[in-house]
Design a protein around this motif. Structure first.
Motif, PDB file in Angstrom:
ATOM      1  N   SER A 124      60.046   4.388  77.959  1.00 32.96           N
ATOM      2  CA  SER A 124      59.579   3.201  78.622  1.00 32.96           C
ATOM      3  C   SER A 124      58.067   3.247  78.553  1.00 32.96           C
ATOM      4  O   SER A 124      57.462   4.224  78.953  1.00 32.96           O
ATOM      5  N   SER A 125      57.466   2.225  77.989  1.00 37.62           N
ATOM      6  CA  SER A 125      56.031   2.333  77.776  1.00 37.62           C
ATOM      7  C   SER A 125      55.283   1.265  78.546  1.00 37.62           C
ATOM      8  O   SER A 125      55.619   0.102  78.509  1.00 37.62           O
ATOM      9  N   ILE A 126      54.289   1.727  79.269  1.00 39.59           N
ATOM     10  CA  ILE A 126      53.491   0.798  80.062  1.00 39.59           C
ATOM     11  C   ILE A 126      52.045   1.015  79.731  1.00 39.59           C
ATOM     12  O   ILE A 126      51.601   2.146  79.638  1.00 39.59           O
ATOM     13  N   LYS A 127      51.313  -0.068  79.564  1.00 41.07           N
ATOM     14  CA  LYS A 127      49.904   0.125  79.249  1.00 41.07           C
ATOM     15  C   LYS A 127      49.065  -0.283  80.442  1.00 41.07           C
ATOM     16  O   LYS A 127      49.439  -1.141  81.179  1.00 41.07           O
TER      17      LYS A 127
ATOM     18  N   TYR B  99      45.373   5.968  75.083  1.00 40.22           N
ATOM     19  CA  TYR B  99      43.992   5.790  74.615  1.00 40.22           C
ATOM     20  C   TYR B  99      43.991   5.826  73.096  1.00 40.22           C
ATOM     21  O   TYR B  99      44.614   6.714  72.499  1.00 40.22           O
ATOM     22  N   ASN B 100      43.307   4.886  72.482  1.00 34.72           N
ATOM     23  CA  ASN B 100      43.207   4.808  71.020  1.00 34.72           C
ATOM     24  C   ASN B 100      44.551   4.675  70.330  1.00 34.72           C
ATOM     25  O   ASN B 100      44.722   5.106  69.203  1.00 34.72           O
ATOM     26  N   ILE B 101      45.525   4.160  71.033  1.00 39.30           N
ATOM     27  CA  ILE B 101      46.827   3.962  70.398  1.00 39.30           C
ATOM     28  C   ILE B 101      47.064   2.466  70.321  1.00 39.30           C
ATOM     29  O   ILE B 101      47.035   1.782  71.343  1.00 39.30           O
ATOM     30  N   THR B 102      47.242   1.978  69.111  1.00 38.96           N
ATOM     31  CA  THR B 102      47.414   0.534  68.984  1.00 38.96           C
ATOM     32  C   THR B 102      48.854   0.143  68.681  1.00 38.96           C
ATOM     33  O   THR B 102      49.361  -0.846  69.165  1.00 38.96           O
ATOM     34  N   THR B 103      49.545   0.992  67.895  1.00 37.24           N
ATOM     35  CA  THR B 103      50.929   0.626  67.566  1.00 37.24           C
ATOM     36  C   THR B 103      51.870   1.202  68.600  1.00 37.24           C
ATOM     37  O   THR B 103      51.682   2.302  69.088  1.00 37.24           O
TER      38      THR B 103
END
Ligand code: UDP
Ligand code: MG
Length: 323
Positions: free
Chosen positions: A320-323, A308-312
């Motif tokens: 491992s990042s999943i949105k 949340y509120n993370i753009t970069t």
């Protein structure tokens, strides 16, 4: 329209190709508000499995076929299928229809209500040998006790996973894969769905005793370093026994009738003490080996579900990042 991918591994399943395709097609076509694809992975079968799959794929564009160059094993075949799945959710099911395909409909409902993983939990297993039933029951319980990950009991590979879980799974590069442990390890919102397992429709089990043992060992070794710790505990236990006997006879020496150490006591003390010291030393080596093993699995340090509120995007290699 959302898409559902169904992954089916096949190893010498020539008698099951047509019934399996027909049944899965019927179930998936009953879902009018979704599109679907059936991904069959031929795991190096040398019978008519591949030619039959090929014939079906020519007529049915929803059927996709991947043929591996040799037998890589059930877990590798399933992973390959998942990596080719384009759906919003991926269902994994065996070719022998032991797991009723209708259950997929309930799995999809649970997925739509917000769960990321819906795993089939077998309540009854019809048509299995007593030996298979008892070994499977024991295995899941031992594994659950040994493992640091909470691996659900009586749960096979029949499950639905969201595409974000599928993305994490295919990025786990370890070779001795044990999906039944890796999926719970991924986290996310998981829920069981109880069903009854039927006997195999045709053909024979592709898990003879030898493969079953390898599978069980993979499960335990990939998810637990407790067997290594056991060596250390055994060693400490042996040293305590040696010290106990030593103390017992030393105290007896102080008593008025001065019982001296019998030769057998010396023997037991020396053997247990040095045996124990060796086991503790092996246990210490085991601790290092366990850590090296953990590193070599190269699993991500963490998996992100939402931000949340993370753009970069943070540039950390092992995450491992999943949105
Ligand atoms: N299978 C596979 N590769 C193998 C062994 C099995 O792709 O080396 C497939 C098999 O065709 C089936 C599924 O894995 O679709 C599960 O196998 P099986 O039904 O024989 O296992 P069981 O239900 O007896 O444990
Ligand atoms: Mg089976």
């Amino acid at each position: 329209m959302k898409k559902i991918s169904v992954v089916v591994p096949m190893y010498y399943e020539e008698s099951m190709v047509r019934p399996c395709h027909e049944k899965l097609t019927a179930v998936m076509q009953s879902l009018t508000s979704y599109t679907y694809e059936l991904i069959f992975v031929n795991d190096g079968s040398q019978d008519a499995t591949l030619s039959q799959l090929e014939a079906i794929s020519l007529k049915d564009s929803c059927t996709k076929v991947i043929s591996l160059s040799r037998n890589f094993g059930h877990q590798a075949a399933v992973t390959c299928g998942i990596s080719y799945a384009a759906g919003d959710a991926v269902v994994i099911i065996d070719a022998d229809l032991q797991d009723p395909p209708e259950v997929i409909l309930d799995m999809i409902k649970l997925w739509e209500s917000g769960y990321d993983v819906v795993y089939g939990k077998r309540q009854k297993r019809k048509g299995e040998t007593f030996f298979k039933l008892i070994t499977a029951k024991l295995f899941y319980r031992i594994l659950n006790n040994l493992s640091d990950t909470n691996i659900p009991l009586d749960t096979g590979d029949f499950r639905l996973i969201d595409k974000k879980v599928a993305a994490v799974l295919v990025n786990l590069k370890e070779h001795n894969r044990f999906l039944r442990g890796l999926v719970p390890w991924c986290g996310f919102n998981q829920i069981p769905l109880v069903y009854e397992r039927n006997p195999r429709l045709a053909g024979e089990t592709k898990y003879p005793f030898k493969k079953m043992v390898k599978f069980a060992v993979d499960g335990i070794i990939s998810f637990s370093s407790k067997p290594l710790r056991l060596i250390m505990k055994l060693g400490i236990f042996a040293i305590i026994i040696a010290l106990f006997i030593f103390c017992y006879y030393s105290m007896a020496l102080l008593t008025p009738n001065r019982v001296v150490f019998p030769a057998l006591a010396w023997l037991i003390i020396i053997i247990s003490f040095f045996g124990g010291v060796q086991l503790v030393s092996i246990g210490i080596l085991g601790e290092y080996i366990g850590r090296m093993y953990d590193e070599s699995k190269n699993r991500p340090l963490y998996i992100i579900d939402k931000t949340y509120n993370i753009t970069t995007k943070k540039n950390i290699k092992k995450s491992s990042s999943i949105k």
